[in-house]
Design an enzyme around this catalytic site. Structure first.
Site, PDB file in Angstrom:
ATOM      1  N   CYS A 208      54.386  17.878 -31.488  1.00 37.78           N
ATOM      2  CA  CYS A 208      53.688  18.132 -32.648  1.00 37.78           C
ATOM      3  C   CYS A 208      53.101  17.057 -33.337  1.00 37.78           C
ATOM      4  O   CYS A 208      53.458  16.120 -34.359  1.00 37.78           O
ATOM      5  CB  CYS A 208      54.749  18.616 -33.576  1.00 37.78           C
ATOM      6  SG  CYS A 208      54.155  19.357 -35.232  1.00 37.78           S
ATOM      7  N   THR A 452      61.007  38.791 -50.455  1.00 40.94           N
ATOM      8  CA  THR A 452      60.553  40.331 -50.149  1.00 40.94           C
ATOM      9  C   THR A 452      59.366  40.710 -51.256  1.00 40.94           C
ATOM     10  O   THR A 452      59.695  40.365 -52.227  1.00 40.94           O
ATOM     11  CB  THR A 452      61.412  41.590 -49.984  1.00 40.94           C
ATOM     12  OG1 THR A 452      61.011  42.486 -49.546  1.00 40.94           O
ATOM     13  CG2 THR A 452      62.353  41.447 -51.186  1.00 40.94           C
ATOM     14  N   TYR A 453      58.549  41.433 -50.841  1.00 41.55           N
ATOM     15  CA  TYR A 453      57.524  41.861 -51.788  1.00 41.55           C
ATOM     16  C   TYR A 453      57.557  43.580 -51.887  1.00 41.55           C
ATOM     17  O   TYR A 453      56.586  44.174 -52.340  1.00 41.55           O
ATOM     18  CB  TYR A 453      56.229  41.303 -51.508  1.00 41.55           C
ATOM     19  CG  TYR A 453      56.056  40.023 -51.510  1.00 41.55           C
ATOM     20  CD1 TYR A 453      55.669  39.147 -52.460  1.00 41.55           C
ATOM     21  CD2 TYR A 453      56.309  39.094 -50.302  1.00 41.55           C
ATOM     22  CE1 TYR A 453      55.713  37.625 -52.548  1.00 41.55           C
ATOM     23  CE2 TYR A 453      56.147  37.887 -49.902  1.00 41.55           C
ATOM     24  CZ  TYR A 453      56.009  37.186 -51.361  1.00 41.55           C
ATOM     25  OH  TYR A 453      56.101  35.628 -51.181  1.00 41.55           O
ATOM     26  N   THR A 464      62.744  46.024 -46.626  1.00 40.14           N
ATOM     27  CA  THR A 464      62.407  45.393 -45.544  1.00 40.14           C
ATOM     28  C   THR A 464      63.853  44.439 -45.035  1.00 40.14           C
ATOM     29  O   THR A 464      63.692  43.853 -44.105  1.00 40.14           O
ATOM     30  CB  THR A 464      61.421  44.465 -45.499  1.00 40.14           C
ATOM     31  OG1 THR A 464      61.766  43.474 -46.528  1.00 40.14           O
ATOM     32  CG2 THR A 464      60.385  45.091 -45.977  1.00 40.14           C
ATOM     33  N   GLU A 529      52.459  38.243 -44.087  1.00 48.31           N
ATOM     34  CA  GLU A 529      53.644  38.725 -43.583  1.00 48.31           C
ATOM     35  C   GLU A 529      53.988  37.984 -42.330  1.00 48.31           C
ATOM     36  O   GLU A 529      55.183  37.955 -42.091  1.00 48.31           O
ATOM     37  CB  GLU A 529      53.504  40.422 -43.179  1.00 48.31           C
ATOM     38  CG  GLU A 529      53.417  41.180 -44.691  1.00 48.31           C
ATOM     39  CD  GLU A 529      52.919  42.631 -44.529  1.00 48.31           C
ATOM     40  OE1 GLU A 529      53.823  43.399 -44.877  1.00 48.31           O
ATOM     41  OE2 GLU A 529      52.005  42.833 -43.690  1.00 48.31           O
TER      42      GLU A 529
END
Length: 558
Positions: A208, A452-453, A464, A529
């Site tokens: 990385c 969560t939305y 979800t 998402e």
């Protein structure tokens, strides 16, 4: 990201022989490595540092002074490219691209254009945005105005690509920055430059270079010896003694035993680590490994002032890079239809699981776990060799992740969450050895688990929870951790094979992540998402690696 040291924070010496000093992120490695005279650099750097003031009048004065300093140098009778230091040009480039203060952003761009008109070779960025995978307009459209990004700039002196992408989820970004500040800057058993170097060692395991470059600057600003960056052999023996633990944590943490701990902390160890020092180092390494997963999983581009992020060559009109940002970039209409169908099927399965009343026997639960962890999901992808700045920090580069339970081979013992869990065991041990750090990590785990939305793709008002839990438990399954009360049959119901391939690659072989793998799953979902999925992968992986090491420490302490 918060990996660079925050303006105004003092790095403690904590017993190290390097004097404590105030670290500023605005004077990085290139100040040391380039041959510009100090008179070309220092005044401009001071102006840049003052741009991070919380006082608006102070910032305005700094911006006026920066303008005067740059214009003054442009009027000096020198060859064009020598009038402004490379460092100053790169700082202006970065500010023009990512500063959340519009007046600073616009002034930096104006000064670069003026310099170019005066015959100065100015740099340009090589990427169109923070991510190779996500269109820049989707990341930068609103996020540049968020208070959290302004706070990041005022505290850290920059808003980097990682912060911009994480800002798609502000609640998570807030606790992430808090955790990273606690790990790297607050009082603790390890000196500041050692902390950055440990992150370098860990990030290098996954090739990385993004994190290696970020923390190289932080390491030097904290007073680290430049020679250490040219190879692990130049670092102190005590740091090199972490190499075995580092590679196990990165690739096969289930192999960590109390013997590995004893070799580092027992009275006969030379040099000897205290348990407090070791737990700090372990969390830093695990943090960097999981952060590498996020960098690769989101396709982060190099920063504008990093190697690979800029060039002084003019663009070639016939050779502009093209990125397939749209998930439907080839056969758009067909993929949109198929993607919409996939969402509908997933929605239906989630509802069915939530309503399911069938209870499995414990034997069947174990069988389903074993079936899941022994599933063959090949992830090997040929990639080009990592740059020297990464390879020089790695020992035993051929040591990599291997499936916890490859088919036809005897599996190592499964870790049952009921026997050793974060909530019941790890949290308290971390807090005991490194006060308050358990709380900081726990907050991060909680935020990402509960984030969560209530929406999914084109649907609103969606629960979800089952999907998020399946993702978390699948990652722990890949690392050999089993929850007795979870039905692993749900994983196959909710996670399609393309999603499993992405998750396993990012969690276990992050350096092998490709655009094709990223675009192949959740084709009708928002990019935010998919970033959410990356956050779950990152935190679940971090917790899994910590659990194995904390268990080994617990066994040693008995």
């Amino acid at each position: 990201m918060a990996s660079n040291t925050a303006g105004g924070f003092t790095c403690p010496t904590n017993g190290d022989d390097t004097p404590g000093r105030v670290c500023t992120v605005l004077s990085d490695r290139s100040c040391r490595l380039h041959s510009e005279s100090e008179s070309d650099i220092v005044p401009t750097v001071k102006c840049l540092a003052r741009l991070c003031s919380r006082d608006e009048e102070e910032r305005a004065a700094a911006l006026r002074e920066l303008n005067q300093q740059v214009l003054l140098r442009l009027e000096l009778d020198k060859p064009g490219s020598a009038r402004l230091s490379k460092q100053t040009l790169l700082q202006l480039l970065r500010l023009s691209r990512s500063c959340p203060l519009r007046e600073v952003r616009e002034k930096a761009g104006e000064l670069l254009r003026t310099a170019q008109e005066q015959g100065v070779e100015v740099p340009r960025v090589l990427a169109s945005g923070p991510s190779t995978f996500i269109p820049a307009k989707q990341i930068l459209k609103e996020e540049m105005d968020q208070d959290i990004l302004l706070e990041s700039f005022l505290s850290l002196g920059r808003v980097d690509h990682m912060t911009m992408v994480m800002a798609l989820h502000p609640a998570y970004l807030s606790c992430f920055l808090k955790a990273q500040h606690a790990l790297l800057e607050l009082d603790g058993p390890l000196p500041c430059h050692w902390r950055h170097y440990i992150v370098l060692m860990a990030a290098a395991r996954h090739h990385c270079s993004y994190l290696v470059q970020q923390h190289s600057a932080g390491f030097l600003e904290a007073g680290g010896e430049e020679s250490w960056l040219s190879g692990i052999q130049h670092a102190p023996t005590k740091l090199r003694s972490l190499q075995t633990l580092n590679k196990l944590l990165a690739h096969r943490p289930w192999l960590i035993t109390q013997q590995h701990i004893q070799e580092l902390v027992c009275s006969g160890a030379d040099p000897r680590w205290s348990l407090a020092e070791l737990i700090h180092a372990v969390i830093l390494m695990a943090h960097a490994h999981s952060l590498s997963s996020f960098v690769w999983g989101c396709g982060l581009n190099p920063e504008p002032d990093h190697i690979g992020g800029y060039t002084f060559q003019p663009p070639s009109p016939g050779n502009l890079p093209r990125s397939p940002h749209s998930p439907a970039h080839e056969d758009g209409r067909q993929e949109l239809v198929e993607g919409a169908m996939e969402v509908e099927v997933l929605m239906k399965r989630m509802v069915e699981l939530q309503q399911q009343e069938e209870e499995c026997t414990q034997e069947e639960m174990v069988t389903r776990f074993e079936r899941q962890r022994s599933e063959s999901i090949p992830t090997a992808v040929v990639r080009e060799a990592p740059p020297d700045l990464v390879l020089c920090l790695v020992e035993d580069p051929e040591f990599r992740y291997e499936d916890f339970a490859p088919r036809g081979e005897q599996a190592p013992p499964t870790m049952r969450a009921q026997d050793y869990s974060w909530e019941d065991h790890g949290y308290s041990l971390v807090n005991r050895l490194l006060p308050d750090m358990g709380q900081v990590l726990d907050e991060k785990f909680q935020v990402v688990s509960n984030l969560t939305y209530h929406r999914m793709a084109m649907h609103e008002g969606v629960d979800t929870h089952t999907l998020r839990k399946a993702l978390w438990n699948y990652i722990h399954c890949l690392y050999g951790i089993r929850y007795d009360d979870y039905d692993y049959g749900s994983v196959n119901v909710l996670l399609e094979r393309s999603l499993k391939l992405f998750v396993k690659t990012v969690a276990c072989h992050p350096e092998q992540t490709t655009a094709r793998i990223y675009y192949s799953f959740w084709r009708h979902f928002r990019h935010s998402e998919k970033v959410h999925a990356n956050l779950i992968v990152m935190e679940a992986r971090l917790q899994a690696a910590l659990l194995y090491t904390l268990r080994a420490i617990t066994h040693y302490m008995r």
